[in-house]
Design an enzyme around this catalytic site. Structure first.
Site, short mmCIF file in Angstrom:
data_model
loop_
_atom_site.label_atom_id
_atom_site.label_comp_id
_atom_site.label_asym_id
_atom_site.label_seq_id
_atom_site.Cartn_x
_atom_site.Cartn_y
_atom_site.Cartn_z
N ARG A 222 -10.93 1.90 -16.24
CA ARG A 222 -10.34 1.11 -17.32
C ARG A 222 -9.00 1.75 -17.66
NH1 ARG A 222 -13.21 -2.41 -16.13
NH2 ARG A 222 -14.83 -3.46 -17.33
N GLU A 251 -3.45 -4.55 -20.17
CA GLU A 251 -3.44 -5.58 -19.13
C GLU A 251 -3.73 -6.96 -19.72
OE1 GLU A 251 -6.56 -3.65 -16.68
OE2 GLU A 251 -7.77 -5.46 -17.01
N HIS A 269 -6.04 -5.75 -11.52
CA HIS A 269 -7.48 -5.63 -11.79
C HIS A 269 -8.30 -6.50 -10.82
CE1 HIS A 269 -10.59 -4.70 -15.17
NE2 HIS A 269 -11.19 -4.80 -13.99
P1 NAP Z 1 -22.29 3.99 -14.08
O1 NAP Z 1 -23.24 3.87 -12.95
O2 NAP Z 1 -22.80 3.91 -15.47
O3 NAP Z 1 -21.51 5.37 -13.89
C1 NAP Z 1 -20.68 5.92 -14.85
C2 NAP Z 1 -20.41 7.37 -14.52
O4 NAP Z 1 -19.43 7.87 -15.44
C3 NAP Z 1 -21.63 8.26 -14.62
O5 NAP Z 1 -21.63 9.17 -13.57
C4 NAP Z 1 -21.44 9.00 -15.95
O6 NAP Z 1 -22.07 10.26 -15.87
C5 NAP Z 1 -19.91 9.10 -16.01
N1 NAP Z 1 -19.40 9.18 -17.36
C6 NAP Z 1 -19.67 8.37 -18.41
N2 NAP Z 1 -19.02 8.78 -19.51
C7 NAP Z 1 -18.34 9.89 -19.15
C8 NAP Z 1 -17.51 10.79 -19.85
N3 NAP Z 1 -17.25 10.64 -21.15
N4 NAP Z 1 -16.97 11.83 -19.19
C9 NAP Z 1 -17.23 11.99 -17.87
N5 NAP Z 1 -18.01 11.17 -17.14
C10 NAP Z 1 -18.57 10.14 -17.79
O7 NAP Z 1 -21.15 2.91 -13.98
P2 NAP Z 1 -20.60 2.14 -12.68
O8 NAP Z 1 -21.48 0.99 -12.38
O9 NAP Z 1 -20.33 3.14 -11.61
O10 NAP Z 1 -19.21 1.55 -13.26
C11 NAP Z 1 -18.25 2.43 -13.78
C12 NAP Z 1 -17.11 1.68 -14.43
O11 NAP Z 1 -16.23 1.17 -13.43
C13 NAP Z 1 -17.46 0.43 -15.23
O12 NAP Z 1 -17.99 0.74 -16.50
C14 NAP Z 1 -16.10 -0.26 -15.32
O13 NAP Z 1 -15.38 0.22 -16.44
C15 NAP Z 1 -15.39 0.19 -14.03
N6 NAP Z 1 -15.24 -0.94 -13.08
C16 NAP Z 1 -13.99 -1.36 -12.74
C17 NAP Z 1 -13.86 -2.41 -11.85
C18 NAP Z 1 -12.52 -2.91 -11.43
O14 NAP Z 1 -12.40 -4.07 -11.09
N7 NAP Z 1 -11.49 -2.08 -11.41
C19 NAP Z 1 -14.97 -3.05 -11.32
C20 NAP Z 1 -16.23 -2.59 -11.69
C21 NAP Z 1 -16.35 -1.52 -12.58
P3 NAP Z 1 -22.54 11.04 -17.19
O15 NAP Z 1 -23.27 10.04 -18.04
O16 NAP Z 1 -23.38 12.14 -16.67
O17 NAP Z 1 -21.30 11.55 -17.84
C1 8YV Z 2 -14.24 -7.55 -13.35
C2 8YV Z 2 -14.82 -5.14 -13.85
O1 8YV Z 2 -12.90 -7.79 -13.04
O2 8YV Z 2 -17.14 -5.23 -13.50
C3 8YV Z 2 -16.21 -4.74 -14.14
O3 8YV Z 2 -16.39 -3.88 -15.03
O4 8YV Z 2 -13.89 -4.57 -14.35
C4 8YV Z 2 -14.56 -6.20 -12.85
O5 8YV Z 2 -15.56 -6.33 -11.93
C5 8YV Z 2 -14.37 -7.94 -14.76
O6 8YV Z 2 -15.33 -7.32 -15.50
C6 8YV Z 2 -14.56 -9.43 -14.80
O7 8YV Z 2 -14.48 -9.83 -16.08
#
Ligand code: NAP
Ligand code: 8YV
Length: 309
Positions: A222, A251, A269
């Site tokens: 994010r 964004e 994004h």
């Molecule tokens: P997840 O399985 O919940 O993993 C989150 C990781 O972050 C865990 O390892 C957690 O470990 C760590 N974490 C949480 N808070 C933290 C902190 N304050 N300091 C350090 N580490 C921390 O989540 P995920 O499914 O992998 O998704 C992660 C994130 O990716 C989503 O929440 C979203 O914001 C982002 N995302 C972006 C896109 C995109 O299009 N760019 C798409 C999908 C997701 P601990 O709890 O041990 O700290």
């Molecule tokens: C999407 C994302 O673009 O899953 C997330 O957290 O950031 C992306 O996969 C978004 O959430 C769609 O609204």
């Protein structure tokens, strides 16, 4: 028929599945019967504005298209007994590929090389050499579902994997309790934590300086996770080598300063934005809504409301 408030867009496939059980009211397209709304379909960008949630007294479920749900007040939802679901796992591989593509493109100068070929500049001389993306020390900030998928894909590049999370994981990679200490030793830092208060600007000026003038920052988490002002200053002053960003603080607005820099890659994004993955996300959004009607249960609750199922 149940009444559903739609916030943001949904696909035609989602709509036709939803219309079997719901009368759909789209936010922004006229009045909706707020007392009758029991379900909301939204996405990670729009979330549910506080005043909208407060005005829906009979809300049972918010189904979010996206795994990140920092735009939804899940504590307030839990307090009111409202379930919140999201779309974990179905996008892990796609977002991991996006992170790897950003890392590869940043080391190998693919975008500037492509421009060199396309413009005919090649006829005046070869493109400059790039740097290898192989054998790098890579720091992953957030080793969850997607972070692990990134680590798996990085094995093909013989990466030496380090990570920082609040809790040490059962993995063989090198753990750093301090993000700054990890930034000091790695070549590239890949951010893939959730957004929200606990990660707000944790990639601050000190972490960026620790990454250093040869260092690279990849952000697919994010925009809020990185101090964007500090990032722009460090790139401008040559204190950070490179940034490849899929997400931004305000964004879809991107700071003008970033747009003029040659040592950045900017994406709108699109981490999960393929036909295949978005279809899987849309299907899970609808599955959660239909399951709640059928059984009162959901498939993928966020942790904060899991106790309500
Ligand atoms: P997840 O399985 O919940 O993993 C989150 C990781 O972050 C865990 O390892 C957690 O470990 C760590 N974490 C949480 N808070 C933290 C902190 N304050 N300091 C350090 N580490 C921390 O989540 P995920 O499914 O992998 O998704 C992660 C994130 O990716 C989503 O929440 C979203 O914001 C982002 N995302 C972006 C896109 C995109 O299009 N760019 C798409 C999908 C997701 P601990 O709890 O041990 O700290
Ligand atoms: C999407 C994302 O673009 O899953 C997330 O957290 O950031 C992306 O996969 C978004 O959430 C769609 O609204």
């Amino acid at each position: 028929m149940h009444n559903l408030l739609q916030i943001g867009d949904i696909t035609d496939v989602m709509r036709s599945r939803l219309e079997v059980a719901f009368k759909i009211h789209k936010l922004g397209e006229g009045d909706y019967p707020n007392e009758k709304i029991t379900h909301v379909a939204t996405n990670g960008h729009d979330g549910v504005p506080a005043e909208i949630m407060a005005g829906l007294p009979n809300l049972k479920l918010i189904s979010c298209y996206g795994v990140g749900y920092d735009a939804i007040d899940t504590n307030k939802a839990a307090e009111r007994g409202i379930l919140v679901t999201h779309t974990p796992n179905v996008l892990n591989a796609e977002v991991a590929s996006t992170a790897i593509l950003l890392m590869l493109a940043s080391y190998r100068n693919f975008l500037t090389d492509e421009a060199h070929a396309r413009s005919g500049e090649w006829e005046n001389g070869n493109a400059p050499l790039s740097y290898s993306a192989d054998n790098r020390k890579v720091g992953i900030l957030g080793l969850g579902r997607i972070g692990q998928a990134i680590a798996d894909k990085l094995e093909a590049f013989n990466a030496d994997i380090h990570y920082h999370t609040r809790n040490k994981k059962e993995v063989l990679y090198t753990y750093h309790a301090s993000l700054k200490d990890m930034a000091k030793v790695v070549d590239v830092l890949i951010c893939i934590t959730p957004g929200g208060p606990s990660t707000n600007q944790i990639v601050n000026a000190e972490v960026i300086d620790a990454l250093g003038q040869e260092g690279r920052l990849i952000n697919v988490s994010r925009g809020s996770v990185v101090d964007e002002t500090a990032l722009v200053a460090a790139l401008k002053e040559g204190r950070l080598g490179y940034a490849a960003l899929d997400v931004f603080h305000g964004e879809p607005r991107i700071p003008d300063a970033l747009k003029t820099m040659s040592n950045v890659i900017l994406l709108p994004h699109v981490g999960s934005a393929t036909h295949e993955t978005r279809a899987a996300m849309g299907a899970l959004v609808v599955d959660n809504l239909l399951e709640q009607i059928k059984s009162g249960q959901v498939i993928t609750s966020v942790p904060e409301t899991a106790h309500l199922t």
